[in-house]
Design a protein around this motif. Sequence first.
Motif, short mmCIF file in Angstrom:
data_model
loop_
_atom_site.label_atom_id
_atom_site.label_comp_id
_atom_site.label_asym_id
_atom_site.label_seq_id
_atom_site.Cartn_x
_atom_site.Cartn_y
_atom_site.Cartn_z
N HIS A 214 3.63 56.42 29.80
CA HIS A 214 4.58 56.68 30.98
C HIS A 214 5.59 55.52 31.19
CE1 HIS A 214 2.02 53.37 32.88
NE2 HIS A 214 3.06 53.67 33.99
N ASP B 154 8.29 57.05 29.55
CA ASP B 154 8.16 58.57 30.10
C ASP B 154 8.09 59.77 28.73
OD1 ASP B 154 8.68 60.72 32.00
OD2 ASP B 154 10.57 60.90 31.65
N TYR B 155 7.22 58.89 27.91
CA TYR B 155 6.63 59.78 26.64
C TYR B 155 7.98 60.41 25.92
CZ TYR B 155 2.54 60.97 24.10
OH TYR B 155 1.44 60.92 23.29
N LYS B 156 8.92 59.86 25.75
CA LYS B 156 10.34 60.15 25.29
C LYS B 156 10.00 59.91 23.69
CE LYS B 156 12.35 61.69 28.76
NZ LYS B 156 12.50 63.12 29.09
N ASP C 126 7.86 68.40 30.29
CA ASP C 126 7.63 67.10 29.98
C ASP C 126 6.14 66.41 29.70
OD1 ASP C 126 10.35 66.80 30.21
OD2 ASP C 126 10.31 66.04 32.26
N LYS C 127 5.85 65.93 28.74
CA LYS C 127 4.44 65.78 28.21
C LYS C 127 3.54 65.37 29.67
CE LYS C 127 4.97 64.91 23.38
NZ LYS C 127 4.37 64.22 22.08
N ASP D 85 3.59 65.78 32.43
CA ASP D 85 3.66 66.97 33.51
C ASP D 85 2.93 68.12 32.98
OD1 ASP D 85 5.29 65.46 35.28
OD2 ASP D 85 7.16 66.47 34.43
#
Length: 341
Positions: free
Chosen positions: A41, A44-46, A144-145, A147
Motif C-alpha cells: 500500500h 499503491d501496488y503500482k 486497483d489491486k 480495491d
Amino acid sequence: MREVKVVLDWTPNTNHTGLYVAKEKGYFAEEGLEVKFISPHVYDYKRTPASFVERGEAMFAIGPAESVISYSLPPERPRMQAIGALLQDDATCIATLKSSGIDRPAKLDGQTYASYAARFEGRIIKCMIQYDGGKGSFIEYVPDKLDTWGIFLEGKTSAAWIFNHWEATDATLKGIELNKFRLKDYGVPYGFSLLLFGCKEELEMDPELASAFLRACEKGFQEAAKDDVAAAELFMTAVSKEHQHDSVSLVPEQVRESQKIIGKYYIADNGKWGRICKKKAQTLFDWLSENGLLTTLMQSRSPVPGVSTTLDELRDGDPGRPVPTEEVNPDEIFTNKYFSE
C-alpha cells in the motif's frame, strides 16, 4: 547488523504473523539482521513485489508460485527462486456473494471476475470453470489491486480470489455470506498460497544470509503456531511498530478470528516450517504445462509485440508459443537448500 528488505504480497495480515513475531521477539536480530517489511500500500501496488527483487531494491519478496515460475519463462529476466513456503497448503478460494446465486464455478460464465492481472490467473480461472462444465467465458476486470475486495463486496464484480481466513473472515464479521470454491476441489492442483523468494543469483552469492533469514522465520512461525491468541496480539503490536508511519489499519477482531484458522497452516506434519513440498511444486508445474499455460508472452497493459499481450489474449487469444518443459527446471525454481537441516 545487516539491513534486509522484504516486500510483502499484500498489506500485513495473518499470513505474515510469523515474520512479525520473528522481528518482535528479536529472532532476526539474533541472526545479525535488521529486517524491514515493505507493504504494497506504500507504493499503491503500482509494482509487483518481485520487481523490487529484480531491480535489487529488496532481498526477498512474498508471492504465489506462479510469480516465481513466470521469471523462468520469456522474456529474459533475472531468475527468481522460491526458498520457503509460508503456508503448508493452499488457503485460498474463489468467492462469490451467496446472494448472487452463483453457487458453482460453471455459473461464472458471462460474469465479471475481479482480476489481479497476473500472468496465469485468468487461464487458471477459465480451467476451473471448464472443469465444472462451463465454457470458461468471463470478463476479466482489473481494479486497483488494493480495491479488489471492496469492489467485490459492493457487487461490482461477481467473483474474486481471496484467502479463506482473511477476506472471508472480514465478510463474516460484516454479516456477508459467501460461496467459496477451492481450486483443488475442481481439478486445479493449486498447492501453495504464498512462497518466500529471492533472485537466484543473489541467493547463491550469499547463501548464509538466506539461511539466517530462514532460521529466524522458522522460529517466528513456530512461535505463532503455539498460541493463536498470543500470536494475534504480538502480530498487531509488531505491525503498529513496523508501520507506524505507513497508515496500516488492522481490525483486531478480524486478526484474532483469522489467526485461529491460519495458525494450523504454518507447520507441516513433521513439525517443521517452510520446507517446500517438491511433489506439490512438480504437480503444479506439470499441470500448468499440460494445460498450455507455460507460454512465451506475459501480461501487459501496453503490449510489446513478441514480448507481451493483453489479459484477454492470454486467456482466449494468442498467449505465444508453448515453452517446452525441458527449457524450465522446477528444481531450479523451488529449493529447500537454504534450510539448515
